[in-house]
Write a protein that holds these residues in place. Structure first.
Motif, PDB file in Angstrom:
ATOM      1  N   GLN A  21       0.848  -1.145   0.035  1.00 19.93           N
ATOM      2  CA  GLN A  21      -0.018  -0.053  -0.132  1.00 19.93           C
ATOM      3  C   GLN A  21       0.764   1.282  -0.265  1.00 19.93           C
ATOM      4  O   GLN A  21       0.452   2.085  -0.527  1.00 19.93           O
ATOM      5  N   ALA A  22       1.893   1.038   0.652  1.00 19.93           N
ATOM      6  CA  ALA A  22       2.927   2.386   0.737  1.00 19.93           C
ATOM      7  C   ALA A  22       3.163   2.913  -0.906  1.00 19.93           C
ATOM      8  O   ALA A  22       3.352   4.063  -0.977  1.00 19.93           O
ATOM      9  N   VAL A  23       3.629   1.737  -1.612  1.00 14.82           N
ATOM     10  CA  VAL A  23       4.120   2.032  -2.884  1.00 14.82           C
ATOM     11  C   VAL A  23       2.728   2.701  -3.718  1.00 14.82           C
ATOM     12  O   VAL A  23       3.224   3.465  -4.651  1.00 14.82           O
ATOM     13  N   LEU A  24       1.729   1.832  -3.569  1.00 12.68           N
ATOM     14  CA  LEU A  24       0.781   2.453  -4.220  1.00 12.68           C
ATOM     15  C   LEU A  24       0.300   3.996  -4.133  1.00 12.68           C
ATOM     16  O   LEU A  24      -0.243   4.672  -4.953  1.00 12.68           O
ATOM     17  N   ASP A  25       0.314   4.241  -2.786  1.00 15.62           N
ATOM     18  CA  ASP A  25       0.028   5.628  -2.337  1.00 15.62           C
ATOM     19  C   ASP A  25       1.079   6.531  -2.944  1.00 15.62           C
ATOM     20  O   ASP A  25       0.761   7.669  -3.274  1.00 15.62           O
ATOM     21  N   GLU A  26       2.450   6.148  -3.159  1.00  7.15           N
ATOM     22  CA  GLU A  26       3.475   7.003  -3.775  1.00  7.15           C
ATOM     23  C   GLU A  26       3.128   7.318  -5.138  1.00  7.15           C
ATOM     24  O   GLU A  26       3.070   8.527  -5.503  1.00  7.15           O
ATOM     25  N   VAL A  27       2.620   6.528  -5.885  1.00  6.42           N
ATOM     26  CA  VAL A  27       2.268   6.324  -7.260  1.00  6.42           C
ATOM     27  C   VAL A  27       1.165   7.288  -7.267  1.00  6.42           C
ATOM     28  O   VAL A  27       0.811   8.146  -8.323  1.00  6.42           O
ATOM     29  N   SER A  28       0.165   6.812  -6.492  1.00  5.68           N
ATOM     30  CA  SER A  28      -1.064   7.674  -6.540  1.00  5.68           C
ATOM     31  C   SER A  28      -0.881   9.132  -6.289  1.00  5.68           C
ATOM     32  O   SER A  28      -1.594  10.082  -6.896  1.00  5.68           O
ATOM     33  N   ALA A  29      -0.118   9.487  -5.326  1.00  2.98           N
ATOM     34  CA  ALA A  29       0.241  10.979  -4.992  1.00  2.98           C
ATOM     35  C   ALA A  29       1.033  11.613  -6.168  1.00  2.98           C
ATOM     36  O   ALA A  29       0.708  12.614  -6.822  1.00  2.98           O
ATOM     37  N   LEU A  30       1.873  10.778  -6.790  1.00  2.00           N
ATOM     38  CA  LEU A  30       2.519  11.363  -7.951  1.00  2.00           C
ATOM     39  C   LEU A  30       1.643  11.698  -9.351  1.00  2.00           C
ATOM     40  O   LEU A  30       1.691  12.722  -9.975  1.00  2.00           O
ATOM     41  N   GLN A  31       0.708  10.570  -9.433  1.00  2.00           N
ATOM     42  CA  GLN A  31      -0.444  10.935 -10.433  1.00  2.00           C
ATOM     43  C   GLN A  31      -1.290  12.090 -10.285  1.00  2.00           C
ATOM     44  O   GLN A  31      -1.613  12.815 -10.992  1.00  2.00           O
ATOM     45  N   HIS A  32      -1.542  12.264  -8.737  1.00  2.00           N
ATOM     46  CA  HIS A  32      -2.684  13.302  -8.381  1.00  2.00           C
ATOM     47  C   HIS A  32      -1.936  14.625  -8.808  1.00  2.00           C
ATOM     48  O   HIS A  32      -2.667  15.393  -9.236  1.00  2.00           O
ATOM     49  N   ALA A  33      -0.527  14.718  -8.218  1.00  2.00           N
ATOM     50  CA  ALA A  33       0.126  15.947  -8.312  1.00  2.00           C
ATOM     51  C   ALA A  33       0.239  16.425 -10.179  1.00  2.00           C
ATOM     52  O   ALA A  33      -0.189  17.481 -10.318  1.00  2.00           O
ATOM     53  N   ALA A  34       0.526  15.354 -10.989  1.00  2.00           N
ATOM     54  CA  ALA A  34       0.641  15.563 -12.251  1.00  2.00           C
ATOM     55  C   ALA A  34      -0.710  16.094 -12.792  1.00  2.00           C
ATOM     56  O   ALA A  34      -0.786  16.703 -13.565  1.00  2.00           O
ATOM     57  N   ARG A  35      -1.955  15.410 -12.394  1.00  2.00           N
ATOM     58  CA  ARG A  35      -3.205  15.977 -12.838  1.00  2.00           C
ATOM     59  C   ARG A  35      -3.437  17.348 -12.555  1.00  2.00           C
ATOM     60  O   ARG A  35      -4.064  18.056 -13.318  1.00  2.00           O
ATOM     61  N   GLU A  36      -2.911  17.639 -11.252  1.00  7.25           N
ATOM     62  CA  GLU A  36      -3.090  19.016 -10.823  1.00  7.25           C
ATOM     63  C   GLU A  36      -2.537  20.107 -11.846  1.00  7.25           C
ATOM     64  O   GLU A  36      -2.779  21.172 -12.296  1.00  7.25           O
ATOM     65  N   ARG A  37      -1.025  19.675 -12.182  1.00  4.00           N
ATOM     66  CA  ARG A  37      -0.425  20.595 -13.014  1.00  4.00           C
ATOM     67  C   ARG A  37      -0.865  20.658 -14.542  1.00  4.00           C
ATOM     68  O   ARG A  37      -1.049  21.600 -14.926  1.00  4.00           O
ATOM     69  N   ILE A  38      -1.652  19.468 -14.903  1.00  7.82           N
ATOM     70  CA  ILE A  38      -2.090  19.592 -16.115  1.00  7.82           C
ATOM     71  C   ILE A  38      -3.381  20.381 -16.089  1.00  7.82           C
ATOM     72  O   ILE A  38      -3.793  21.334 -17.019  1.00  7.82           O
ATOM     73  N   ALA A  39      -4.080  20.285 -15.196  1.00 13.28           N
ATOM     74  CA  ALA A  39      -5.371  20.952 -14.971  1.00 13.28           C
ATOM     75  C   ALA A  39      -5.006  22.705 -14.916  1.00 13.28           C
ATOM     76  O   ALA A  39      -5.786  23.470 -15.594  1.00 13.28           O
ATOM     77  N   ALA A  40      -4.137  23.032 -14.174  1.00 11.67           N
ATOM     78  CA  ALA A  40      -3.681  24.340 -14.035  1.00 11.67           C
ATOM     79  C   ALA A  40      -3.156  24.617 -15.511  1.00 11.67           C
ATOM     80  O   ALA A  40      -3.367  26.084 -15.928  1.00 11.67           O
ATOM     81  N   PHE A  41      -2.259  24.011 -16.162  1.00 11.78           N
ATOM     82  CA  PHE A  41      -1.842  24.413 -17.421  1.00 11.78           C
ATOM     83  C   PHE A  41      -3.265  24.449 -18.685  1.00 11.78           C
ATOM     84  O   PHE A  41      -3.103  25.392 -19.428  1.00 11.78           O
ATOM     85  N   ASP A  42      -4.206  23.460 -18.326  1.00 17.45           N
ATOM     86  CA  ASP A  42      -5.600  23.667 -19.127  1.00 17.45           C
ATOM     87  C   ASP A  42      -4.914  23.597 -20.806  1.00 17.45           C
ATOM     88  O   ASP A  42      -4.972  24.514 -21.582  1.00 17.45           O
ATOM     89  N   PRO A  43      -4.734  22.315 -21.156  1.00 13.76           N
ATOM     90  CA  PRO A  43      -4.040  22.392 -22.664  1.00 13.76           C
ATOM     91  C   PRO A  43      -5.345  22.525 -23.644  1.00 13.76           C
ATOM     92  O   PRO A  43      -6.411  21.982 -23.194  1.00 13.76           O
ATOM     93  N   GLU A  44      -5.020  22.951 -24.735  1.00 18.81           N
ATOM     94  CA  GLU A  44      -5.779  23.006 -25.787  1.00 18.81           C
ATOM     95  C   GLU A  44      -5.760  21.884 -26.784  1.00 18.81           C
ATOM     96  O   GLU A  44      -6.404  21.420 -27.492  1.00 18.81           O
ATOM     97  N   LEU A  45      -4.394  21.100 -26.673  1.00 16.94           N
ATOM     98  CA  LEU A  45      -4.213  19.820 -27.435  1.00 16.94           C
ATOM     99  C   LEU A  45      -3.256  19.012 -26.768  1.00 16.94           C
ATOM    100  O   LEU A  45      -2.374  19.580 -26.092  1.00 16.94           O
ATOM    101  N   VAL A  46      -3.707  17.608 -26.711  1.00 17.93           N
ATOM    102  CA  VAL A  46      -2.594  16.725 -26.274  1.00 17.93           C
ATOM    103  C   VAL A  46      -1.939  16.034 -27.308  1.00 17.93           C
ATOM    104  O   VAL A  46      -2.642  15.436 -28.142  1.00 17.93           O
ATOM    105  N   LEU A  47      -0.603  15.673 -27.395  1.00 14.16           N
ATOM    106  CA  LEU A  47      -0.074  14.844 -27.905  1.00 14.16           C
ATOM    107  C   LEU A  47       0.648  13.600 -27.240  1.00 14.16           C
ATOM    108  O   LEU A  47       1.594  13.746 -26.264  1.00 14.16           O
ATOM    109  N   LEU A  48      -0.136  12.431 -27.709  1.00 13.05           N
ATOM    110  CA  LEU A  48       0.249  11.357 -26.682  1.00 13.05           C
ATOM    111  C   LEU A  48       1.025  10.356 -27.300  1.00 13.05           C
ATOM    112  O   LEU A  48       0.661   9.626 -28.322  1.00 13.05           O
TER     113      LEU A  48
END
Length: 315
Positions: A21-48
């Motif tokens: 669970q500790a590792v899952l929490d790490e990964v979840s936290a880093l993904q949540h932080a990335a989502r917040e950065r992306i939401a703040a950036f508010d892209p008009e286009l994603v290149l995946l």
């Protein structure tokens, strides 16, 4: 700032066979932080940029690179399923510009994608359709593979086109790092498996897909007990690769043979070319700085699991 980059490893085993669970929490936290950065950036286009795992691309026609002007996710391993919001005219313009720039890229009006693209959209954005997205497939499992040099050049060409759009562009690279899940090799595969790799796997039944899922889960469980059951993870390679991205020194990879990478870190490690292409696209905007680096060996997911973000200097 009109460009932002997030790279993230993906795994089909999330929720099927997880680390502590500790590792899952790490990964979840880093993904949540990335989502917040992306939401703040508010892209008009994603290149995946991402690979496939013999779910959408097969040996009947196996391109090194493909740009989707339309795409749908199959929902393997319980990942998100359904149509992606692909802007047809923009994606077509991107493909045309890349070809004009000297990179021979294939085109798909209905790209079938698996967890390799659905995972980053789910965990970094939360949806297949929140933002317009252009999917860029990079072959990372079917020999002969594209070289690091060509993946870099693909990314640079896409970056030059993206910069010219004037849009706020989010670059996502997903895959790797070191790993070798039980993906069959054509050369020594039995005839039924060869038929699947030749294209029969495009329309697997629910029963057939369940068998593939169970096989991968079993491999993860065995690998967590004994890394000798598959190619061992290679944190030295993984961190060295991340170091090169951070130092903007990835031109060194141009001369690295594919066979050497497979021997060092596993046959599916070539998924890092999705990260390389994303960073090469970012370089078209000028020098950059990185942040939010994460790395951990996660044998339960048969992966060296990492994340890294970047944006232009001065942003």
């Amino acid at each position: 700032m009109n460009v932002h980059l997030e790279c993230l490893s993906h795994t089909p085993l999330l929720g099927h066979f997880d680390p502590p669970q500790a590792v899952l929490d790490e990964v979840s936290a880093l993904q949540h932080a990335a989502r917040e950065r992306i939401a703040a950036f508010d892209p008009e286009l994603v290149l995946l940029f991402s690979p496939d795992h013999f779910n959408g691309f097969f040996y009947d026609v196996m391109p090194s690179f493909c740009i989707g002007t339309g795409a749908h996710a199959i929902g393997d391993f319980g990942s998100l399923a359904g149509a992606l919001d692909v802007p047809f005219e923009l994606a077509t313009a991107c493909a045309s510009a890349v070809i004009d720039d000297g990179i021979d890229v294939a085109l798909s009006h209905d790209m079938q994608v698996d967890h390799g693209m659905a995972y980053p959209l789910e965990h970094l954005i939360g949806s297949l359709t929140r933002y317009p997205v252009i999917p860029v497939f990079i072959n990372a499992v079917a020999r002969p593979l594209p070289t690091f040099k060509r993946a870099r050049m693909l990314g640079e060409a896409i970056g030059r086109w993206a910069r010219g759009t004037g849009k706020r562009v989010l670059l996502i690279g997903s895959g790797g790092l070191s790993h070798q899940p039980p993906v069959p090799e054509y050369a020594d595969a039995p005839e039924p498996v060869r038929r699947s790799l030749d294209g029969a796997g495009y329309t697997l039944s629910e029963e057939e897909r369940a068998i593939r899922t169970k096989r991968t889960i079993a491999a993860g469980k065995a690998f967590a007990e004994d890394q000798r059951t598959l190619h061992p993870l290679n944190p030295a390679w993984d961190n060295g690769f991340l170091d090169m991205l951070e130092a903007q020194a990835y031109l060194q990879l141009d001369s690295v043979p594919n066979d050497l990478v497979s021997a060092l870190a596993g046959r599916s490690t070539h998924e890092v070319k999705a990260w390389l292409a994303a960073f090469a696209a970012l370089s078209a905007y000028g020098p950059y700085r990185t942040g939010h680096r994460y790395y951990r060996e996660i044998p339960e997911w048969i992966a060296g699991f990492g994340a890294l973000s970047a944006r232009p200097l001065g942003a």
